[in-house]
Design a protein around this motif. Structure first.
Motif, PDB file in Angstrom:
ATOM      1  N   ASN A 474       2.996  -9.368  -5.525  1.00  0.00           N
ATOM      2  CA  ASN A 474       4.554  -9.571  -5.097  1.00  0.00           C
ATOM      3  C   ASN A 474       5.089  -8.649  -5.498  1.00  0.00           C
ATOM      4  OD1 ASN A 474       7.300 -10.779  -5.788  1.00  0.00           O
ATOM      5  ND2 ASN A 474       6.526 -11.680  -3.938  1.00  0.00           N
ATOM      6  N   GLU A 475       5.046  -8.264  -6.852  1.00  0.00           N
ATOM      7  CA  GLU A 475       5.755  -6.897  -7.341  1.00  0.00           C
ATOM      8  C   GLU A 475       5.201  -5.499  -6.782  1.00  0.00           C
ATOM      9  OE1 GLU A 475       8.491  -4.948  -9.605  1.00  0.00           O
ATOM     10  OE2 GLU A 475       8.248  -7.114  -9.218  1.00  0.00           O
ATOM     11  N   SER A 476       4.008  -5.703  -6.612  1.00  0.00           N
ATOM     12  CA  SER A 476       3.513  -4.221  -5.388  1.00  0.00           C
ATOM     13  C   SER A 476       4.403  -4.037  -4.002  1.00  0.00           C
ATOM     14  CB  SER A 476       2.087  -4.422  -5.715  1.00  0.00           C
ATOM     15  OG  SER A 476       1.625  -3.175  -5.052  1.00  0.00           O
ATOM     16  N   HIS A 510       0.187  -9.611   2.650  1.00  0.00           N
ATOM     17  CA  HIS A 510       1.493  -8.731   2.321  1.00  0.00           C
ATOM     18  C   HIS A 510       1.467  -7.447   3.367  1.00  0.00           C
ATOM     19  CE1 HIS A 510       2.323 -10.466  -1.563  1.00  0.00           C
ATOM     20  NE2 HIS A 510       1.042 -10.575  -1.792  1.00  0.00           N
ATOM     21  N   GLU A 511       2.645  -7.408   4.088  1.00  0.00           N
ATOM     22  CA  GLU A 511       2.932  -6.400   5.073  1.00  0.00           C
ATOM     23  C   GLU A 511       3.112  -5.039   4.344  1.00  0.00           C
ATOM     24  OE1 GLU A 511       2.630  -6.693   8.281  1.00  0.00           O
ATOM     25  OE2 GLU A 511       2.114  -8.794   7.937  1.00  0.00           O
ATOM     26  N   LYS A 512       3.213  -4.895   2.995  1.00  0.00           N
ATOM     27  CA  LYS A 512       3.520  -3.651   2.356  1.00  0.00           C
ATOM     28  C   LYS A 512       2.792  -3.699   1.154  1.00  0.00           C
ATOM     29  CE  LYS A 512       7.690  -1.868   4.325  1.00  0.00           C
ATOM     30  NZ  LYS A 512       9.025  -1.216   4.316  1.00  0.00           N
ATOM     31  N   LEU A 513       2.126  -2.823   0.536  1.00  0.00           N
ATOM     32  CA  LEU A 513       1.735  -2.712  -0.648  1.00  0.00           C
ATOM     33  C   LEU A 513       1.855  -1.096  -1.365  1.00  0.00           C
ATOM     34  CD1 LEU A 513      -1.653  -4.731  -0.736  1.00  0.00           C
ATOM     35  CD2 LEU A 513       0.466  -5.222  -2.048  1.00  0.00           C
ATOM     36  N   ARG A 514       2.250  -1.292  -2.565  1.00  0.00           N
ATOM     37  CA  ARG A 514       2.381  -0.009  -3.505  1.00  0.00           C
ATOM     38  C   ARG A 514       1.223   0.745  -3.926  1.00  0.00           C
ATOM     39  NH1 ARG A 514       5.527   4.711  -3.583  1.00  0.00           N
ATOM     40  NH2 ARG A 514       5.845   5.481  -5.675  1.00  0.00           N
ATOM     41  N   ASN A 515      -0.144  -0.430  -4.080  1.00  0.00           N
ATOM     42  CA  ASN A 515      -1.217  -0.074  -4.806  1.00  0.00           C
ATOM     43  C   ASN A 515      -2.567  -0.554  -3.999  1.00  0.00           C
ATOM     44  OD1 ASN A 515       1.080  -1.328  -6.819  1.00  0.00           O
ATOM     45  ND2 ASN A 515       0.458   0.988  -7.178  1.00  0.00           N
ATOM     46  N   VAL A 516      -3.537   0.328  -4.085  1.00  0.00           N
ATOM     47  CA  VAL A 516      -4.587  -0.356  -3.319  1.00  0.00           C
ATOM     48  C   VAL A 516      -5.273  -1.385  -3.940  1.00  0.00           C
ATOM     49  CG1 VAL A 516      -6.232   1.172  -4.066  1.00  0.00           C
ATOM     50  CG2 VAL A 516      -6.551   0.423  -1.924  1.00  0.00           C
ATOM     51  N   SER A 517      -5.234  -1.179  -5.477  1.00  0.00           N
ATOM     52  CA  SER A 517      -5.724  -2.242  -6.446  1.00  0.00           C
ATOM     53  C   SER A 517      -4.980  -2.429  -7.516  1.00  0.00           C
ATOM     54  CB  SER A 517      -7.173  -2.150  -6.789  1.00  0.00           C
ATOM     55  OG  SER A 517      -7.350  -0.989  -7.606  1.00  0.00           O
TER      56      SER A 517
END
Length: 551
Positions: A474-476, A510-517
């Motif tokens: 959620n934070e990513s 999630h439709e968006k992510l900052r980090n792949v893992s």
């Protein structure tokens, strides 16, 4: 835990010194302030004061323990040539003199700047295979492993020994020699590296059924068909027709990051022809069931035609028994269940496919990938400890998770220009891989009055890690909304991976992510000395013990 040992670790490893060796820091508060200001410096100017305050809160009393390179490197102006990331995976780009020595050079450069190394040796031809030079026959994997080990041993790091793991695929013809490599009585062989064998599902299936197992390698071939030669000629023509920047990227070995669609197009030309294209060692060729292989190496800018050769067929159980016997005898090699790792990877698309691990193997990595690690001190999140009312402070834990994710994501930006190699930076910024972990799990359970191996403890741990996972994702997503996704994120491809398809996952898409893992479980060695807790997720093995430090 010994307060004296903690202070020794701080003094030897983390307090800054001037060029004459005099301490510039003597208190933990100085580390927390230095690191928090440095990492917050990548935020927008108007937000830096806010985030340096938040990061100081995160680090204070070691509620969160960053990777050791971050603690030592962030804000360190006395040491210019250091990376803030603990470890990297470096692939060998070719089965050649040029490829081996380039790998050794990259290993040396990374170790010298403070990074540990994982390297897979599977691309190297086996012992006694044909070579085209005065030697006539190859020396095999084990002597090359010794070269990497010696490189690790020669290059010292501030307060620590260089970390190195070498792996070999279970199908490689030299696998028995590799397994036995550390059997010398004085344990001097390959002393400065750990060894592990990459284990496949096929091997385990053959062990269970008492079946046969092929050891094979793609040898250099001269007898290929005119069709293959014509195909390679066509590919060379395609590369020449590309724009100059793509052509340059291809020839320099950076195309798998800068223009991965180019590599995919070339692979498409080989489709349905039982031919596999391996670009610059960036893939594990054992993943493919092909008769023919074409290797391209930027070391020589040559296309090599290879043909699969079965060197021997063995009983699978003999390989397994040999591995177990020698692991018991010399504590190595270890095993890495490679197909399981790939199934559980979050990056098996858009050129980010994993190929190896960092030295402690808590993070699976794509070629030139890095470990950006930090661990939440679970002992710090218990309220009413050692009583019947003891419980986890979920609000505190949530804040630690969210702040920890942002901190590690900022570390990636802070480390721009500080990676040992350009490709390491390109890969880090492509996928923005981080590893949020924990330490002090056993201490937390003690404070909750839960025995480590009980059903009640397991249920609590399941609840805990589900909360960590969902909050971290959620934070990513929140950070991605504020800044951007990692550059090659594709929501449909990301959440279609095997990792997210297990029925027990209940993963929120999630439709968006900052980090792949996002998550990792490091051992947290010296970090747990700072928190004065048990290490990582390990149980408390003994109430007291004597610790010997080789460094």
């Amino acid at each position: 835990m010994s307060e004296e040992l903690k202070n020794q670790v701080l003094t030897d490893k983390y307090f800054l010194r001037d060029d004459d060796g005099n301490l510039l820091e003597t208190k933990e508060e100085q580390i927390w302030e230095r690191v928090s200001i440095a990492i917050a410096s990548v935020e927008e100017p108007q937000a830096r004061k806010k985030w340096s305050k938040e990061f100081y809160w995160l680090l204070e009393n070691w509620k969160f323990v960053p990777g050791g390179r971050i603690i030592f490197g962030a804000g360190n102006t006395s040491k210019k040539r250091i990376t803030n990331l603990n470890c990297y995976f470096i692939q060998l780009i070719a089965d050649s003199i040029e490829g081996i020595y380039k790998g050794l050079s990259e290993t040396a450069r990374t170790l010298a700047m403070g990074g540990g190394i994982g390297t897979d040796l599977s691309i190297l031809r086996p012992n006694a295979a044909l070579v085209r030079n005065s030697a006539k026959k190859a020396s095999g994997v084990v002597p090359i492993a010794e070269m990497f080990s010696q490189t690790s041993g020669l290059i010292g790091q501030h307060g620590r020994i260089g970390a190195l793991i070498l792996t070999l695929h279970c199908n490689h013809p030299d696998v028995f020699n590799f397994i036995k490599a550390k059997d010398d009585v004085e344990h001097k062989a390959i002393r400065f590296a750990n060894l592990s064998v990459l284990i496949t599902d096929k091997l385990m299936q053959m062990i269970e059924s008492d079946g046969d197992f092929d050891l094979w390698y793609p040898d250099i071939a001269d007898d290929c068909s005119d069709e293959i030669k014509s195909l390679i000629s066509g590919i060379k023509g395609y590369i020449e027709s590309c724009k100059d920047s793509d052509k340059t990227a291809f020839n320099s070995g950076t195309a798998f990051v800068i223009c991965s669609d180019m590599i995919e197009k070339i692979k498409g030309m080989f489709a349905d022809k039982k031919i596999t294209f391996i670009y610059n060692g960036c893939e594990q060729f054992y993943n493919y069931d092909s008769e023919w292989f074409v290797f391209y190496s930027s070391c020589t800018n040559e296309f090599e035609i290879r043909k699969k050769k079965i060197y021997s067929t063995i009983k699978a159980v003999d390989l397994w028994n040999t591995l177990i016997e020698h692991a018991h005898k010399s504590a190595e090699p270890g095993v890495l269940f490679y197909d399981v790792m790939r199934r559980n990877s979050t990056s098996e698309y858009n050129g980010m496919n994993i190929m190896g691990v960092n030295p402690c193997s808590e993070t699976i990595l794509d070629p030139m990938g890095c470990c950006c690690l930090g661990s939440i001190n679970l002992s710090s999140v218990v309220v009413h400890e050692f009583t019947e009312d003891s419980n986890i402070d979920w609000h505190l834990l949530e804040k630690l998770i969210r702040c920890g994710v942002r901190f590690l994501d900022d570390v990636l930006d802070y480390n721009k220009g500080k990676h040992p190699l350009l490709l390491q930076e390109l890969v880090a910024m492509r996928s923005r891989r981080i590893g949020l972990g924990v330490t002090g799990l056993a201490d937390m359970l003690c404070k909750l009055k839960l025995k480590y191996d009980t059903k009640e403890a397991i249920n609590k741990i399941e609840e805990l890690f589900k909360f960590i996972r969902e909050t971290a994702y959620n934070e990513s997503e929140r950070i991605a909304n504020e800044k951007s996704n990692f550059s090659v994120f594709d929501s449909k491809l990301h959440f279609k991976q095997n990792r997210f398809q297990r029925p027990d996952n209940n993963i929120i898409i999630h439709e968006k992510l900052r980090n792949v893992s996002l998550l990792s479980m490091p051992p947290v060695g010296s970090g747990s000395l700072l928190t004065q807790t048990s290490s990582g997720i390990e149980p408390i093995f003994a109430l007291s013990y004597t610790r010997r430090s080789e460094s």
